[in-house]
Write a protein that holds these residues in place. Structure first.
Motif, PDB file in Angstrom:
ATOM      1  N   VAL A  12     -29.633  -8.138  -5.868  1.00 26.29           N
ATOM      2  CA  VAL A  12     -29.584  -7.505  -4.554  1.00 26.29           C
ATOM      3  C   VAL A  12     -30.223  -6.117  -4.593  1.00 26.29           C
ATOM      4  O   VAL A  12     -30.998  -5.746  -3.703  1.00 26.29           O
ATOM      5  CB  VAL A  12     -28.123  -7.412  -4.065  1.00 26.29           C
ATOM      6  CG1 VAL A  12     -28.018  -6.494  -2.865  1.00 26.29           C
ATOM      7  CG2 VAL A  12     -27.599  -8.790  -3.714  1.00 26.29           C
TER       8      VAL A  12
ATOM      9  N   TYR B  32     -24.137   0.506  -3.218  1.00 24.47           N
ATOM     10  CA  TYR B  32     -24.687  -0.153  -4.402  1.00 24.47           C
ATOM     11  C   TYR B  32     -24.393   0.656  -5.662  1.00 24.47           C
ATOM     12  O   TYR B  32     -24.120   0.098  -6.725  1.00 24.47           O
ATOM     13  CB  TYR B  32     -26.195  -0.340  -4.258  1.00 24.47           C
ATOM     14  CG  TYR B  32     -26.615  -1.458  -3.329  1.00 24.47           C
ATOM     15  CD1 TYR B  32     -25.854  -2.618  -3.188  1.00 24.47           C
ATOM     16  CD2 TYR B  32     -27.788  -1.361  -2.578  1.00 24.47           C
ATOM     17  CE1 TYR B  32     -26.237  -3.639  -2.352  1.00 24.47           C
ATOM     18  CE2 TYR B  32     -28.183  -2.385  -1.727  1.00 24.47           C
ATOM     19  CZ  TYR B  32     -27.411  -3.518  -1.621  1.00 24.47           C
ATOM     20  OH  TYR B  32     -27.807  -4.531  -0.783  1.00 24.47           O
TER      21      TYR B  32
ATOM     22  N   ASN C 224     -27.690 -11.714   0.895  1.00 28.96           N
ATOM     23  CA  ASN C 224     -26.507 -11.207   0.200  1.00 28.96           C
ATOM     24  C   ASN C 224     -25.351 -12.204   0.150  1.00 28.96           C
ATOM     25  O   ASN C 224     -24.763 -12.426  -0.916  1.00 28.96           O
ATOM     26  CB  ASN C 224     -26.046  -9.891   0.842  1.00 28.96           C
ATOM     27  CG  ASN C 224     -26.812  -8.703   0.303  1.00 28.96           C
ATOM     28  OD1 ASN C 224     -27.587  -8.833  -0.651  1.00 28.96           O
ATOM     29  ND2 ASN C 224     -26.624  -7.549   0.916  1.00 28.96           N
TER      30      ASN C 224
ATOM     31  N   TYR D  22     -24.027 -13.663  -3.448  1.00 29.97           N
ATOM     32  CA  TYR D  22     -22.674 -13.352  -3.921  1.00 29.97           C
ATOM     33  C   TYR D  22     -21.757 -14.570  -3.943  1.00 29.97           C
ATOM     34  O   TYR D  22     -20.729 -14.551  -4.616  1.00 29.97           O
ATOM     35  CB  TYR D  22     -22.065 -12.230  -3.076  1.00 29.97           C
ATOM     36  CG  TYR D  22     -22.548 -10.868  -3.503  1.00 29.97           C
ATOM     37  CD1 TYR D  22     -22.127 -10.301  -4.697  1.00 29.97           C
ATOM     38  CD2 TYR D  22     -23.455 -10.158  -2.727  1.00 29.97           C
ATOM     39  CE1 TYR D  22     -22.579  -9.061  -5.108  1.00 29.97           C
ATOM     40  CE2 TYR D  22     -23.911  -8.913  -3.119  1.00 29.97           C
ATOM     41  CZ  TYR D  22     -23.473  -8.373  -4.314  1.00 29.97           C
ATOM     42  OH  TYR D  22     -23.930  -7.149  -4.710  1.00 29.97           O
TER      43      TYR D  22
ATOM     44  N   HIS E 183     -25.473  -8.448  -8.428  1.00 27.50           N
ATOM     45  CA  HIS E 183     -25.714  -7.066  -8.010  1.00 27.50           C
ATOM     46  C   HIS E 183     -27.118  -6.613  -8.367  1.00 27.50           C
ATOM     47  O   HIS E 183     -27.802  -5.966  -7.567  1.00 27.50           O
ATOM     48  CB  HIS E 183     -24.678  -6.146  -8.661  1.00 27.50           C
ATOM     49  CG  HIS E 183     -24.743  -4.737  -8.151  1.00 27.50           C
ATOM     50  ND1 HIS E 183     -24.725  -3.650  -8.984  1.00 27.50           N
ATOM     51  CD2 HIS E 183     -24.848  -4.245  -6.893  1.00 27.50           C
ATOM     52  CE1 HIS E 183     -24.807  -2.545  -8.264  1.00 27.50           C
ATOM     53  NE2 HIS E 183     -24.871  -2.878  -7.007  1.00 27.50           N
TER      54      HIS E 183
ATOM     55  N   ASN F  14     -22.068 -13.349   6.295  1.00 33.29           N
ATOM     56  CA  ASN F  14     -21.358 -12.112   5.969  1.00 33.29           C
ATOM     57  C   ASN F  14     -19.945 -12.113   6.541  1.00 33.29           C
ATOM     58  O   ASN F  14     -19.023 -11.567   5.915  1.00 33.29           O
ATOM     59  CB  ASN F  14     -22.145 -10.905   6.486  1.00 33.29           C
ATOM     60  CG  ASN F  14     -23.314 -10.555   5.591  1.00 33.29           C
ATOM     61  OD1 ASN F  14     -23.145 -10.050   4.490  1.00 33.29           O
ATOM     62  ND2 ASN F  14     -24.528 -10.832   6.052  1.00 33.29           N
TER      63      ASN F  14
ATOM     64  N   THR G  33     -32.664  -9.155   3.126  1.00 39.25           N
ATOM     65  CA  THR G  33     -31.543  -8.808   2.248  1.00 39.25           C
ATOM     66  C   THR G  33     -30.183  -9.086   2.894  1.00 39.25           C
ATOM     67  O   THR G  33     -29.307  -9.676   2.250  1.00 39.25           O
ATOM     68  CB  THR G  33     -31.636  -7.337   1.810  1.00 39.25           C
ATOM     69  OG1 THR G  33     -32.877  -7.128   1.136  1.00 39.25           O
ATOM     70  CG2 THR G  33     -30.492  -6.976   0.873  1.00 39.25           C
TER      71      THR G  33
ATOM     72  N   TYR H  22     -33.578  -4.845  -2.516  1.00 37.79           N
ATOM     73  CA  TYR H  22     -33.398  -3.771  -1.532  1.00 37.79           C
ATOM     74  C   TYR H  22     -34.247  -2.541  -1.851  1.00 37.79           C
ATOM     75  O   TYR H  22     -34.928  -2.004  -0.977  1.00 37.79           O
ATOM     76  CB  TYR H  22     -31.921  -3.382  -1.466  1.00 37.79           C
ATOM     77  CG  TYR H  22     -31.621  -2.330  -0.427  1.00 37.79           C
ATOM     78  CD1 TYR H  22     -31.464  -2.683   0.915  1.00 37.79           C
ATOM     79  CD2 TYR H  22     -31.496  -0.985  -0.767  1.00 37.79           C
ATOM     80  CE1 TYR H  22     -31.192  -1.730   1.877  1.00 37.79           C
ATOM     81  CE2 TYR H  22     -31.232  -0.026   0.192  1.00 37.79           C
ATOM     82  CZ  TYR H  22     -31.086  -0.397   1.508  1.00 37.79           C
ATOM     83  OH  TYR H  22     -30.823   0.546   2.464  1.00 37.79           O
TER      84      TYR H  22
ATOM     85  N   ASP I 253     -24.317  -5.144   6.260  1.00 35.92           N
ATOM     86  CA  ASP I 253     -25.378  -6.135   6.477  1.00 35.92           C
ATOM     87  C   ASP I 253     -25.353  -6.684   7.904  1.00 35.92           C
ATOM     88  O   ASP I 253     -26.408  -6.877   8.525  1.00 35.92           O
ATOM     89  CB  ASP I 253     -25.241  -7.286   5.474  1.00 35.92           C
ATOM     90  CG  ASP I 253     -25.736  -6.916   4.092  1.00 35.92           C
ATOM     91  OD1 ASP I 253     -26.561  -5.986   3.990  1.00 35.92           O
ATOM     92  OD2 ASP I 253     -25.312  -7.549   3.109  1.00 35.92           O
TER      93      ASP I 253
END
Length: 313
Positions: free
Chosen positions: A248, A116, A285, A289, A245, A42, A281, A252, A71
């Motif tokens: 994810v 989101y 992520n 991504y 998207h 991240n 998650t 979630y 995150d």
């Protein structure tokens, strides 16, 4: 279960998740790696979005940078405490620490729900309103929307923490969970918790249902717009843009709905489900991504390769 001989508790004991003793070292190392990779992954996304001039002014990547911050926060709040479950001895969490953990988890978790939704709306405008996109969504507006998400998340987290810890807790002090979350903590209250359970169900239910419905509505419109694209390559690129998207959001929301939006039970599956929004998650992520987003991969190549790296595919 041990009773505490005092009028109120000063600490809680998190029982963690059940596991075979022979796997103690493996699980400690596993979640340590998960935590380290989550932070590094991240942080890499955050730095890439920040330093790349082609990304940091675009709303989609402003949202992605904020998602990385969330995150990292959720992982830091939950995973180190989870790892303590795989060490020797009883390591209680102070009452104030339990309050803080519950508040920050629901603060960041609800902010993530709102984020989101904003990301889905951004994709809807980009694909369904491409000619008006830069009028309807820009860096200034996206910053204001993100600020609103942070404020709303903070209010939601404070409401949940206040409602949960206004109740008396006089014993026992063993939370049958791996972190201080509402259902597990409420079981220890020395009074009737029916009102709390109903308010929690409605509050979290409204947040989750509203955000998920808006996301679903956005992607119904997006899918219809993509199917009208004449070229196969155009459809592929549009689906690829949204695929990360959707992946994810699914990972979630499904566990969150399982934990909070069903009648009160003390199922061992709750802990397994909670690992997804708290540990899995945030770890996935950055992978999702970067592996599914061509622009992020190109930005990483530009950052690693220097100014001379080509920006085109």
């Amino acid at each position: 279960m041990e009773r505490v001989n005092s009028t109120s508790l000063t600490e809680f004991i998190l029982t963690g998740i059940p596991y075979p003793l022979r796997l103690r070292t493996f699980l400690f190392v596993f979640f340590l790696l998960i935590y380290i990779l989550t932070q590094l992954g991240n942080l890499l996304i955050l730095v890439t979005v920040w330093v790349d001039p082609q990304l940091h002014a675009r709303p989609m990547y402003i949202f992605l940078g904020v998602l990385s911050v969330i995150d990292m926060g959720i992982s830091t709040i939950i995973v180190p405490r989870l790892m303590m479950n795989f060490t020797l001895g009883i390591k209680p969490i102070p009452f104030g620490g339990c309050v803080a953990q519950l508040y920050f988890y629901h603060f960041l978790g609800s902010t993530q729900c709102f984020l989101y939704t904003l990301m889905a709306y951004d994709r809807y405008l980009a694909i369904c309103q491409p000619l008006r996109y830069h009028i309807l969504m820009n860096a200034k507006l996206s910053t204001l929307l993100v600020t609103g998400a942070w404020v709303a998340g903070s209010i939601h987290g404070a409401l949940q923490a206040i409602l949960t810890f206004r109740l008396p807790y006089c014993g026992p002090n063993q939370v049958d969970y791996f972190f201080c979350d509402i259902p597990a903590v409420l079981r220890l209250a020395c009074t009737d918790t029916t009102v709390n359970e109903q308010v929690t169900f409605v509050d979290i239910g409204v947040v989750v249902a509203t955000c998920f419905s808006l996301i679903l509505l956005s992607y119904v419109q997006i899918t219809q717009a993509i199917l009208r694209i004449r070229t196969t390559d155009g459809r592929r690129r549009a689906f690829s843009t949204c695929g990360a998207h959707v992946t994810v959001v699914t990972v979630y929301y499904v566990p969150c709905a399982f934990i909070y939006l069903r009648p009160e039970t003390n199922s061992p599956l709750d802990g397994a489900a909670a690992l997804f929004p708290t540990a899995i998650t945030p770890f996935l992520n950055p992978l999702i991504y970067t592996l599914r987003n061509q622009e992020v991969k190109l930005a990483l190549k530009r950052m690693i390769g220097g100014p001379g790296t080509k920006s085109e595919v």
